[in-house]
Design an enzyme around this catalytic site. Sequence first.
Site, mmCIF file in Angstrom:
data_model
loop_
_atom_site.group_PDB
_atom_site.id
_atom_site.type_symbol
_atom_site.label_atom_id
_atom_site.label_comp_id
_atom_site.label_asym_id
_atom_site.label_seq_id
_atom_site.Cartn_x
_atom_site.Cartn_y
_atom_site.Cartn_z
ATOM 1 N N GLU A 1 0.978 -1.086 0.145
ATOM 2 C CA GLU A 1 -0.018 -0.104 -0.031
ATOM 3 C C GLU A 1 0.672 1.035 -0.038
ATOM 4 O O GLU A 1 0.787 1.949 0.947
ATOM 5 C CB GLU A 1 -1.048 0.022 1.365
ATOM 6 C CG GLU A 1 -1.815 -1.031 1.571
ATOM 7 C CD GLU A 1 -2.575 -1.264 2.803
ATOM 8 O OE1 GLU A 1 -2.185 -0.187 3.527
ATOM 9 O OE2 GLU A 1 -3.314 -2.028 3.007
ATOM 10 N N GLY B 1 2.188 4.811 -0.479
ATOM 11 C CA GLY B 1 1.591 6.205 -1.063
ATOM 12 C C GLY B 1 2.915 7.107 -1.434
ATOM 13 O O GLY B 1 3.048 7.551 -2.822
ATOM 14 N N ARG B 2 3.437 7.577 -0.443
ATOM 15 C CA ARG B 2 4.455 8.601 -0.601
ATOM 16 C C ARG B 2 5.523 8.265 -1.666
ATOM 17 O O ARG B 2 5.867 9.274 -2.476
ATOM 18 C CB ARG B 2 5.225 8.846 0.786
ATOM 19 C CG ARG B 2 6.044 10.130 0.786
ATOM 20 C CD ARG B 2 6.995 10.174 2.145
ATOM 21 N NE ARG B 2 6.258 9.836 3.233
ATOM 22 C CZ ARG B 2 5.553 10.725 4.134
ATOM 23 N NH1 ARG B 2 5.745 11.998 3.943
ATOM 24 N NH2 ARG B 2 4.935 10.450 5.110
ATOM 25 N N TYR C 1 4.005 18.909 11.062
ATOM 26 C CA TYR C 1 4.947 17.635 11.498
ATOM 27 C C TYR C 1 6.311 18.276 11.765
ATOM 28 O O TYR C 1 7.252 17.434 11.952
ATOM 29 C CB TYR C 1 5.166 16.648 10.370
ATOM 30 C CG TYR C 1 3.882 16.034 9.928
ATOM 31 C CD1 TYR C 1 2.863 15.385 10.652
ATOM 32 C CD2 TYR C 1 3.771 16.173 8.613
ATOM 33 C CE1 TYR C 1 1.744 14.885 10.385
ATOM 34 C CE2 TYR C 1 2.584 15.739 8.086
ATOM 35 C CZ TYR C 1 1.408 14.948 8.850
ATOM 36 O OH TYR C 1 0.459 14.420 8.180
ATOM 37 N N CYS D 1 -2.952 34.342 8.590
ATOM 38 C CA CYS D 1 -2.623 34.976 9.638
ATOM 39 C C CYS D 1 -2.325 34.014 10.739
ATOM 40 O O CYS D 1 -3.199 33.635 11.656
ATOM 41 C CB CYS D 1 -3.939 35.776 9.735
ATOM 42 S SG CYS D 1 -4.140 36.970 8.748
ATOM 43 N N GLU D 2 -1.354 33.152 10.844
ATOM 44 C CA GLU D 2 -0.986 32.267 11.587
ATOM 45 C C GLU D 2 0.567 32.554 11.769
ATOM 46 O O GLU D 2 1.356 32.318 10.816
ATOM 47 C CB GLU D 2 -1.129 30.966 11.665
ATOM 48 C CG GLU D 2 -2.658 30.620 11.445
ATOM 49 C CD GLU D 2 -3.652 30.045 12.531
ATOM 50 O OE1 GLU D 2 -2.645 29.585 13.367
ATOM 51 O OE2 GLU D 2 -4.674 29.650 12.422
HETATM 52 N N1 LLP Z 1 -1.774 2.358 4.449
HETATM 53 C C1 LLP Z 1 -2.199 2.734 5.423
HETATM 54 C C2 LLP Z 1 -3.347 2.035 6.231
HETATM 55 C C3 LLP Z 1 -1.885 4.204 5.834
HETATM 56 O O1 LLP Z 1 -2.427 4.634 6.981
HETATM 57 C C4 LLP Z 1 -0.845 4.892 4.809
HETATM 58 C C5 LLP Z 1 -0.804 6.289 5.398
HETATM 59 C C6 LLP Z 1 -0.330 4.401 3.865
HETATM 60 C C7 LLP Z 1 -0.796 3.061 3.501
HETATM 61 C C8 LLP Z 1 0.657 4.901 2.944
HETATM 62 O O2 LLP Z 1 1.733 5.201 3.588
HETATM 63 P P1 LLP Z 1 2.911 5.705 2.927
HETATM 64 O O3 LLP Z 1 3.461 4.968 1.772
HETATM 65 O O4 LLP Z 1 2.583 7.106 1.977
HETATM 66 O O5 LLP Z 1 3.959 6.185 3.784
HETATM 67 N N2 LLP Z 1 0.535 13.066 5.991
HETATM 68 C C9 LLP Z 1 1.488 12.364 6.587
HETATM 69 C C10 LLP Z 1 1.483 11.049 6.343
HETATM 70 C C11 LLP Z 1 0.415 10.349 7.001
HETATM 71 C C12 LLP Z 1 0.405 8.743 6.461
HETATM 72 C C13 LLP Z 1 -0.816 8.176 6.692
HETATM 73 N N3 LLP Z 1 -1.326 6.671 6.439
HETATM 74 C C14 LLP Z 1 2.666 13.389 5.878
HETATM 75 O O6 LLP Z 1 2.598 13.983 5.032
HETATM 76 O O7 LLP Z 1 3.864 12.879 6.272
#
Ligand code: LLP
Length: 425
Positions: A284, A286-287, A327, A353-354
Amino acid sequence: MSHFSYQNGVLHAERTPLSRIAEEFGTPAYVYSKAALLDNLAAYSDACQGRNALVCYAMKANSNLAILDLLARQGAGFDIVSGGELLRVIAAGGDPNKVIFSGVGKTEDEMRLALDKGILCFNVESIPELHRLNDVAGSLGKRAPVSLRVNPNVDAKTHPYIATGLKANKFGVAFDDALETYRTAASLPHLDVVGIDCHIGSQLLDDAPLLEALDKLIELIDTLDSEGIHIHHLDIGGGLGVDYGVAGDKPPVPVGDYLGRLFARIDAWRAARHDGRAVKVIFEPGRSIVASTGVLLTKVEFLKPGAEKNFAIIDAAMNDMMRPTLYGAWMDMQPVVPRESEKAVYDIVGPVCESGDWLARERELALQPGDLLAMMSAGAYGMTMASNYNTRGRAVELMVDGEQVHVIRQRENPADLFALETMLK
Ligand code: LLP
């Protein structure tokens, strides 16, 4: 290879100068590279070649339809966390049968929608959720495919806000309770237990915690087998980090290396089992799919020298990119056209404005008003976390393909922002 590079002294996205993009489409703007997106997905697909594996892109990182469509066309599945995300997948032409539904708070409506569309699996995070899903599936005369999100109690060694695999986190079923929870799941008439799942955190630069989590899941699969509960897929979650250019950070482990090590362990385990039963592996990410795909392009409005600090006030703000203030994340800022003149140290802040409205601190740059800056690796958790605070329309999103620039989401106008509001009669 980065698809953002300097050519003739100007930062380009593929073969397109970012200065031309700013002129034509204005700032702030999210600019993505199509080639970078496809390369990042290919790093996963290539390492999965010939394997029983599925990459379910965690679309919370960036859910623009154009991005989902490009990934779906390459065969990707999706990890979703809401009914809204499922509708996006479908709108983008994605296959619901390759969708994994994560998250601790799925509503009955969301469960109904997902059952109706025929998703691959629900990643269930608690016993009450198992009962709710069983009831909803029963009321529709269906059986819901489920996987339990097990919390392996592994320290992901990342920011506490994005670490999810520890006992203290709200996510998943505690490792010690997993067996009992699986027994409950297996006893419910409208559920099919198909998988096991975990996600220990995000922006992991090292794969050791991920492999440690894998070992714990494997151990549990064997225990479940001996109880007659057979697991067909193992979902290791996302979490692999990217290079934000932070001084002192080691570069993240390459996708291919991590997957190579993971498959080697799975192969060794399967060989030792001698039963030849295949377990599908699901990822899964994302980043690591989208971060390096995008930059946030912004213009310097004013320079404001001060006794203690110099400020560069830009036209992007915390509402466009929350990561630094939320973060304390360090994101690289590059000038689109670097100047030869003397540098000064700036805090780069927005007009909101923060005091928390900063995008970068203490950066040594040669700047003049009107200069363009690119916040690098902004393709993940940028636009999806953007808000309309201060009635600021969200930025335009653009996708570069060679020399072509496509608008993939228009800039929001103030009128769009209050269109859903009504005054009392
Ligand atoms: N699977 C689940 C169940 C998750 O909760 C997440 C991310 C991912 C996969 C994907 O994770 P990745 O491969 O992107 O690390 N907003 C934060 C990151 C929050 C991640 C939340 N969950 C940031 O900008 O660093």
